[in-house]
Design an enzyme around this catalytic site. Structure first.
Site, PDB file in Angstrom:
ATOM      1  N   SER A  43       0.873  -1.189   0.000  1.00 50.55           N
ATOM      2  CA  SER A  43       0.000   0.000   0.000  1.00 50.55           C
ATOM      3  C   SER A  43       0.900   1.226   0.000  1.00 50.55           C
ATOM      4  CB  SER A  43      -0.853  -0.016   1.281  1.00 50.55           C
ATOM      5  OG  SER A  43      -1.398   1.260   1.543  1.00 50.55           O
TER       6      SER A  43
ATOM      7  N   TYR B 103      -2.274  -0.960  10.493  1.00 49.20           N
ATOM      8  CA  TYR B 103      -2.212  -1.106   9.031  1.00 49.20           C
ATOM      9  C   TYR B 103      -0.870  -0.608   8.504  1.00 49.20           C
ATOM     10  CZ  TYR B 103      -3.958  -0.936   4.187  1.00 49.20           C
ATOM     11  OH  TYR B 103      -4.143  -1.125   2.825  1.00 49.20           O
TER      12      TYR B 103
END
Ligand code: NAD
Length: 263
Positions: A145, A158
């Site tokens: 990401s 995350y």
């Protein structure tokens, strides 16, 4: 030059939705047999599996492995090897998100995100590498990401998991460099998935904004192009990483984020 995966097998985790589904279908389109994985309604998953087989004339099996459970992940790789004789391409894509200030971040959410978004890749790579080494060819692709490169507040688990997967990618690439096995990660910005689309009406209501304002000023605030990445663009990049032309790309973290991490 198109990528030909005929006779090869790809395992794509978290492929019952979004990015993983597009990658699974993209790889099937290149001729690979596919192991799909992820949660969802059994009838929908069976529809997805049979559609892959009939649309692309390949074979597909479903692994219900829970990516938070190491033993089930090893079984998923074994299922691919048993069903098709090999696992040549592994895409570690399953992921979840939770947003909270760190002092209130639920401990079980931290544990789940680290397990599903990071440790699952370790377990899957560990199980798939012996077969890849034996056959002298492999492609490992991790869906990271933009949050593997930069942080945002309230996403401690995350961001930690995604930075971790970028490090795992580099380590595995170095270990396998002389075995014709590459390991890379793809780092998308905001991707247009059903998950993102569903947030728009609620955000319009909650903030009294138009659809365009929600997209540009809320969702795409960080993305200079002010456009979403599409799942097919991510799948095309993943497919390129499986090609012979990508044989010297290993240990890379490839951004596909509309310029987000250039700022
Ligand atoms: P999604 O929610 O559409 O898909 C997630 C998939 O993971 C689903 O198939 C789901 O069933 C599966 N999954 C979740 N928990 C699981 C578990 N315990 N075991 C097995 N499968 C599980 O999300 P997406 O947007 O397609 O995201 C896919 C990956 O891309 C994730 O790793 C995510 O972090 C990453 N990513 C997404 C975006 C985005 O904007 N959508 C941006 C950057 C990175």
């Amino acid at each position: 030059m198109t990528t030909n995966l005929a006779g090869k097998t790809a395992v794509v985790t978290g492929s019952t939705s979004g990015i993983g589904l597009a990658i699974a279908r993209g790889f099937a389109g290149a001729g690979a047999n596919i192991v799909i994985n992820g949660f969802g309604n059994a009838a929908d998953i069976e529809k997805e599996r049979t559609a892959i087989e009939s649309d692309f004339k390949v074979k597909a099996v479903y692994s219900p492995a829970d990516m938070s459970k190491g033993a089930e992940i090893a079984e998923m790789i074994a299922l691919g090897e048993k069903s098709f004789g090999s696992v040549d391409v592994l895409v570690n894509n399953a992921g979840i998100q939770f947003v909270s200030p760190i002092e209130e971040f639920p401990i079980e959410k931290w544990e789940a995100i680290i397990a599903i978004n990071l440790s699952s890749a370790f377990y899957a790579i560990r199980a798939a590498v012996p077969g890849m080494k034996k056959r002298g060819w492999g492609r490992i692709i991790n869906t990271a990401s933009a949050h593997s490169l930069v942080a945002s507040p309230f996403k401690s688990a995350y961001v930690s998991a995604k930075h971790g997967i970028a490090g795992l990618t580099k380590t595995v690439a170095l270990e396998l460099a002389t075995h014709k096995i590459t390991c890379n990660c793809i780092s998308p910005g905001y991707v247009w998935t059903p998950l993102v689309e569903k947030q728009i009406p609620d955000t319009m209501k909650a903030r009294n904004l138009t659809r365009e304002q929600v997209i540009n000023d809320v969702l795409l605030d960080a993305q200079p192009t002010k456009e979403f990445v599409t799942v097919d663009q991510v799948a095309a990049l993943a497919l390129f990483l499986c090609s012979d032309n990508a044989a010297q790309i290993t240990g890379s973290n490839i951004s596909i984020d509309g310029g987000w991490t250039a700022e």
